[in-house]
Design a protein around this motif. Structure first.
Motif, PDB file in Angstrom:
ATOM      1  N   GLY A  99      82.106 170.518   9.882  1.00 24.99           N
ATOM      2  CA  GLY A  99      82.569 171.755   9.263  1.00 24.99           C
ATOM      3  C   GLY A  99      83.470 171.533   8.067  1.00 24.99           C
ATOM      4  O   GLY A  99      83.800 172.471   7.365  1.00 24.99           O
ATOM      5  N   ASP A 100      83.871 170.284   7.819  1.00 21.36           N
ATOM      6  CA  ASP A 100      84.750 170.077   6.673  1.00 21.36           C
ATOM      7  C   ASP A 100      84.070 169.279   5.563  1.00 21.36           C
ATOM      8  O   ASP A 100      84.697 168.864   4.608  1.00 21.36           O
ATOM      9  CB  ASP A 100      86.058 169.391   7.094  1.00 21.36           C
ATOM     10  N   ILE A 101      82.781 169.069   5.732  1.00 19.48           N
ATOM     11  CA  ILE A 101      82.041 168.426   4.658  1.00 19.48           C
ATOM     12  C   ILE A 101      81.790 169.485   3.588  1.00 19.48           C
ATOM     13  O   ILE A 101      81.225 170.536   3.872  1.00 19.48           O
ATOM     14  CB  ILE A 101      80.699 167.870   5.173  1.00 19.48           C
ATOM     15  N   GLU A 102      82.199 169.189   2.377  1.00 24.75           N
ATOM     16  CA  GLU A 102      82.118 170.225   1.349  1.00 24.75           C
ATOM     17  C   GLU A 102      80.684 170.607   1.022  1.00 24.75           C
ATOM     18  O   GLU A 102      80.322 171.750   0.954  1.00 24.75           O
ATOM     19  CB  GLU A 102      82.845 169.771   0.079  1.00 24.75           C
ATOM     20  N   MET A 103      79.863 169.621   0.837  1.00 28.22           N
ATOM     21  CA  MET A 103      78.490 169.937   0.437  1.00 28.22           C
ATOM     22  C   MET A 103      77.572 168.820   0.893  1.00 28.22           C
ATOM     23  O   MET A 103      77.827 167.660   0.614  1.00 28.22           O
ATOM     24  CB  MET A 103      78.431 170.041  -1.092  1.00 28.22           C
ATOM     25  N   PHE A 104      76.541 169.164   1.622  1.00 29.87           N
ATOM     26  CA  PHE A 104      75.556 168.146   1.949  1.00 29.87           C
ATOM     27  C   PHE A 104      74.779 167.816   0.697  1.00 29.87           C
ATOM     28  O   PHE A 104      74.570 168.669  -0.153  1.00 29.87           O
ATOM     29  CB  PHE A 104      74.602 168.640   3.034  1.00 29.87           C
ATOM     30  N   ASP A 105      74.362 166.577   0.598  1.00 31.12           N
ATOM     31  CA  ASP A 105      73.596 166.181  -0.574  1.00 31.12           C
ATOM     32  C   ASP A 105      72.130 166.473  -0.332  1.00 31.12           C
ATOM     33  O   ASP A 105      71.406 165.669   0.220  1.00 31.12           O
ATOM     34  CB  ASP A 105      73.819 164.689  -0.848  1.00 31.12           C
ATOM     35  N   GLY A 106      71.710 167.623  -0.715  1.00 32.42           N
ATOM     36  CA  GLY A 106      70.325 168.000  -0.509  1.00 32.42           C
ATOM     37  C   GLY A 106      70.069 168.367   0.936  1.00 32.42           C
ATOM     38  O   GLY A 106      70.980 168.678   1.683  1.00 32.42           O
ATOM     39  N   CYS A 143      68.883 176.023  -0.267  1.00 31.42           N
ATOM     40  CA  CYS A 143      70.265 176.225  -0.726  1.00 31.42           C
ATOM     41  C   CYS A 143      71.158 176.644   0.444  1.00 31.42           C
ATOM     42  O   CYS A 143      72.285 176.164   0.581  1.00 31.42           O
ATOM     43  CB  CYS A 143      70.315 177.282  -1.827  1.00 31.42           C
ATOM     44  N   VAL A 144      70.655 177.524   1.310  1.00 35.26           N
ATOM     45  CA  VAL A 144      71.429 177.929   2.492  1.00 35.26           C
ATOM     46  C   VAL A 144      71.674 176.701   3.381  1.00 35.26           C
ATOM     47  O   VAL A 144      72.764 176.493   3.898  1.00 35.26           O
ATOM     48  CB  VAL A 144      70.691 179.032   3.286  1.00 35.26           C
ATOM     49  N   ASP A 145      70.637 175.863   3.505  1.00 32.46           N
ATOM     50  CA  ASP A 145      70.748 174.634   4.285  1.00 32.46           C
ATOM     51  C   ASP A 145      71.778 173.685   3.698  1.00 32.46           C
ATOM     52  O   ASP A 145      72.406 172.912   4.414  1.00 32.46           O
ATOM     53  CB  ASP A 145      69.388 173.917   4.303  1.00 32.46           C
ATOM     54  N   GLY A 146      71.910 173.721   2.392  1.00 25.10           N
ATOM     55  CA  GLY A 146      72.798 172.775   1.715  1.00 25.10           C
ATOM     56  C   GLY A 146      74.255 173.182   1.760  1.00 25.10           C
ATOM     57  O   GLY A 146      75.118 172.450   1.272  1.00 25.10           O
ATOM     58  N   LEU A 147      74.538 174.327   2.323  1.00 20.94           N
ATOM     59  CA  LEU A 147      75.926 174.779   2.428  1.00 20.94           C
ATOM     60  C   LEU A 147      76.676 173.979   3.490  1.00 20.94           C
ATOM     61  O   LEU A 147      76.076 173.260   4.275  1.00 20.94           O
ATOM     62  CB  LEU A 147      75.959 176.264   2.803  1.00 20.94           C
ATOM     63  N   THR A 148      77.968 174.108   3.525  1.00 20.85           N
ATOM     64  CA  THR A 148      78.754 173.493   4.592  1.00 20.85           C
ATOM     65  C   THR A 148      78.269 174.040   5.929  1.00 20.85           C
ATOM     66  O   THR A 148      77.650 175.108   6.001  1.00 20.85           O
ATOM     67  CB  THR A 148      80.245 173.842   4.470  1.00 20.85           C
ATOM     68  N   HIS A 149      78.598 173.300   6.973  1.00 15.92           N
ATOM     69  CA  HIS A 149      78.158 173.715   8.301  1.00 15.92           C
ATOM     70  C   HIS A 149      78.595 175.148   8.607  1.00 15.92           C
ATOM     71  O   HIS A 149      77.799 175.977   9.040  1.00 15.92           O
ATOM     72  CB  HIS A 149      78.730 172.762   9.347  1.00 15.92           C
ATOM     73  N   ARG A 150      79.860 175.429   8.357  1.00 16.16           N
ATOM     74  CA  ARG A 150      80.373 176.758   8.704  1.00 16.16           C
ATOM     75  C   ARG A 150      79.643 177.857   7.934  1.00 16.16           C
ATOM     76  O   ARG A 150      79.270 178.884   8.495  1.00 16.16           O
ATOM     77  CB  ARG A 150      81.871 176.824   8.422  1.00 16.16           C
ATOM     78  N   ARG A 186      79.520 180.344  -2.824  1.00 19.15           N
ATOM     79  CA  ARG A 186      78.994 178.970  -2.878  1.00 19.15           C
ATOM     80  C   ARG A 186      77.473 178.967  -2.989  1.00 19.15           C
ATOM     81  O   ARG A 186      76.886 178.143  -3.678  1.00 19.15           O
ATOM     82  CB  ARG A 186      79.401 178.182  -1.636  1.00 19.15           C
ATOM     83  N   LEU A 187      76.882 179.885  -2.255  1.00 20.66           N
ATOM     84  CA  LEU A 187      75.417 179.955  -2.293  1.00 20.66           C
ATOM     85  C   LEU A 187      74.942 180.288  -3.709  1.00 20.66           C
ATOM     86  O   LEU A 187      73.991 179.691  -4.209  1.00 20.66           O
ATOM     87  CB  LEU A 187      74.914 180.994  -1.289  1.00 20.66           C
ATOM     88  N   ARG A 188      75.627 181.242  -4.345  1.00 22.55           N
ATOM     89  CA  ARG A 188      75.250 181.602  -5.720  1.00 22.55           C
ATOM     90  C   ARG A 188      75.351 180.388  -6.637  1.00 22.55           C
ATOM     91  O   ARG A 188      74.489 180.159  -7.477  1.00 22.55           O
ATOM     92  CB  ARG A 188      76.157 182.717  -6.241  1.00 22.55           C
ATOM     93  N   THR A 189      76.389 179.586  -6.441  1.00 24.53           N
ATOM     94  CA  THR A 189      76.555 178.380  -7.256  1.00 24.53           C
ATOM     95  C   THR A 189      75.381 177.426  -7.053  1.00 24.53           C
ATOM     96  O   THR A 189      74.820 176.898  -8.006  1.00 24.53           O
ATOM     97  CB  THR A 189      77.859 177.654  -6.863  1.00 24.53           C
ATOM     98  N   LEU A 190      74.991 177.248  -5.797  1.00 30.83           N
ATOM     99  CA  LEU A 190      73.860 176.353  -5.495  1.00 30.83           C
ATOM    100  C   LEU A 190      72.574 176.881  -6.098  1.00 30.83           C
ATOM    101  O   LEU A 190      71.757 176.120  -6.608  1.00 30.83           O
ATOM    102  CB  LEU A 190      73.692 176.195  -3.978  1.00 30.83           C
ATOM    103  N   VAL A 191      72.410 178.197  -5.989  1.00 35.22           N
ATOM    104  CA  VAL A 191      71.184 178.803  -6.499  1.00 35.22           C
ATOM    105  C   VAL A 191      71.094 178.620  -8.005  1.00 35.22           C
ATOM    106  O   VAL A 191      70.047 178.255  -8.550  1.00 35.22           O
ATOM    107  CB  VAL A 191      71.125 180.306  -6.116  1.00 35.22           C
ATOM    108  N   VAL A 192      72.194 178.813  -8.693  1.00 35.01           N
ATOM    109  CA  VAL A 192      72.203 178.640 -10.138  1.00 35.01           C
ATOM    110  C   VAL A 192      71.924 177.178 -10.490  1.00 35.01           C
ATOM    111  O   VAL A 192      71.124 176.862 -11.363  1.00 35.01           O
ATOM    112  CB  VAL A 192      73.563 179.092 -10.724  1.00 35.01           C
ATOM    113  N   ARG A 193      72.555 176.280  -9.713  1.00 35.15           N
ATOM    114  CA  ARG A 193      72.365 174.857  -9.986  1.00 35.15           C
ATOM    115  C   ARG A 193      70.914 174.448  -9.762  1.00 35.15           C
ATOM    116  O   ARG A 193      70.371 173.602 -10.473  1.00 35.15           O
ATOM    117  CB  ARG A 193      73.286 174.035  -9.082  1.00 35.15           C
ATOM    118  N   ALA A 194      70.306 175.035  -8.746  1.00 33.61           N
ATOM    119  CA  ALA A 194      68.904 174.709  -8.464  1.00 33.61           C
ATOM    120  C   ALA A 194      67.983 175.318  -9.501  1.00 33.61           C
ATOM    121  O   ALA A 194      66.816 174.967  -9.600  1.00 33.61           O
ATOM    122  CB  ALA A 194      68.524 175.201  -7.068  1.00 33.61           C
ATOM    123  N   GLY A 195      68.524 176.232 -10.284  1.00 36.52           N
ATOM    124  CA  GLY A 195      67.756 176.824 -11.374  1.00 36.52           C
ATOM    125  C   GLY A 195      66.596 177.674 -10.919  1.00 36.52           C
ATOM    126  O   GLY A 195      65.610 177.841 -11.637  1.00 36.52           O
TER     127      GLY A 195
END
Lengths: 189, 154
Positions: free
Chosen positions: A94-101, A125-132, A172-181
């Motif tokens: 739960g304290d891992i900031e971001m899984f790598d892929g 992208c949802v999968d790539g979020l932190t555990h929490r 955070r999800l929005r950030t991932l989505v934008v990054r994933a383009g």
């Protein structure tokens, strides 16, 4: 929700229709909790069935039947964590900031389903979020929409922190989505 | 209290499309109601090496067999689950106040379990999914009592 308490009372008296109504109301929530903890489909189905069997044996003993959804969510969370521990997998910290892929152990969306690329990317992208965040958003996807009390039970977090956590996770999800383009309209998320 | 506006619509629909419940699951959950028995006593899980030992030692181990104890209504059931080459095996011992018969209940039905003179038993090829043990007990006063353990994913 007094109607839930009434259904519990009827089911305790032997009314199969009342039981069926409870399953229809909450099965998707219980499934969502099990899957939120990244269990395989087979393991999640075991957790769902164990959770319902727990209710079968506890129907006369449920202390606050109007809060059955929270009770089921708590039971499913515990069963999911037991199963993870039994299989020797690492408990999510739960304290891992971001899984790598995408984590190799994550259940992939069912390959037989025809889904468009955007769906799949969004899911990753949802999968790539932190555990929490992953657990929170997956549970919020349950149908019908869970109450904050149910979400709180599934996450073992205070009700008051659900709203702020949800806002942070969506950001955070929005950030991932934008990054994933994958989306020019991440704003719409 | 629900919060329908809590998730963007696109996200809500995502689980429906990508991670729906298996079609059979809801029907199976409804059918589980037939396991309900109003006249049975409940033996609760009072010890589980999986959670209780891990909590004590902080060690997360799976090599050791899992040990479980259920207690209630004058019945104590100790279980040990081992992984073997041909599947999972359960060794157990029943302590009851009076002559008793034992059954294992699982998702495919109910099987009788043979007890030796010390109440020990073996279940080879433990079925998958949740299981529960039912003890049929005759008390000293001649009454019949049914005691079910809580369902457990072992």
């Amino acid at each position: 929700m007094p109607e839930i308490a009434a259904l519990v009372a009827l089911a305790a008296e032997g009314d199969q229709d009342a039981w069926n109504a409870l399953v229809d109301r909450f099965n998707n929530l219980v499934w969502a909790v099990a899957r939120a903890f990244r269990l395989s489909s087979a393991d999640a189905a075991d957790v769902v069935q164990t959770t319902w069997l727990r209710l079968v044996e506890q129907l006369d003993r449920v202390r606050e039947p109007e809060r059955l959804g929270a009770w089921l969510a708590t039971t499913a969370r515990r069963e999911a964590l037991h199963l993870i521990r039994r299989s020797g997998r690492q408990l999510p910290t739960g304290d891992i900031e971001m899984f790598d892929g995408v984590n190799a152990t994550d259940p992939e969306p069912d390959a037989r389903l025809v889904v468009d690329e955007r769906d799949k990317m969004l899911w990753r992208c949802v999968d790539g979020l932190t555990h929490r965040c992953h657990v929170l958003l997956r549970i919020l996807m349950a149908d019908p929409a869970p109450s904050y009390e149910e979400v709180s039970a599934a996450l073992d977090l205070p009700v008051g922190s659900i709203g702020p956590t949800r806002a942070r996770c969506l950001e955070r999800l929005r950030t991932l989505v934008v990054r994933a383009g994958i989306s020019a309209d991440a704003e719409g998320l | 209290m629900t919060h329908d506006d809590d998730l963007p619509a696109e996200l809500k629909a995502l689980a429906d499309r990508l991670d729906p419940e298996p079609e059979w699951l809801r029907g199976a959950a409804k059918a589980l109601y037939t396991w309900r028995t109003v006249d049975a006593e409940l033996a609760e899980l009072t010890w589980d090496s999986l959670t209780d030992e891990a909590a004590l030692t902080g060690v997360r181990g799976t090599a050791a067999p899992r040990l479980l104890t259920f207690q209630g209504a004058g019945v104590t059931l100790d279980l040990q689950i081992e992984d073997t080459r041909s599947g999972r095996r359960l060794l157990g011992q029943l302590a009851a106040q009076g002559p008793a018969q034992l059954e294992i209940r699982h998702r495919d039905g109910t099987d009788g379990v043979a007890l030796d003179e010390l109440g020990r038993f073996v279940v080879e090829h433990l079925p998958g999914g949740p299981v529960s043990f039912r003890t049929r007990l005759t008390t000293r006063t001649g009454d019949s009592v049914v005691v079910d353990t809580a369902w457990e994913l072992v």
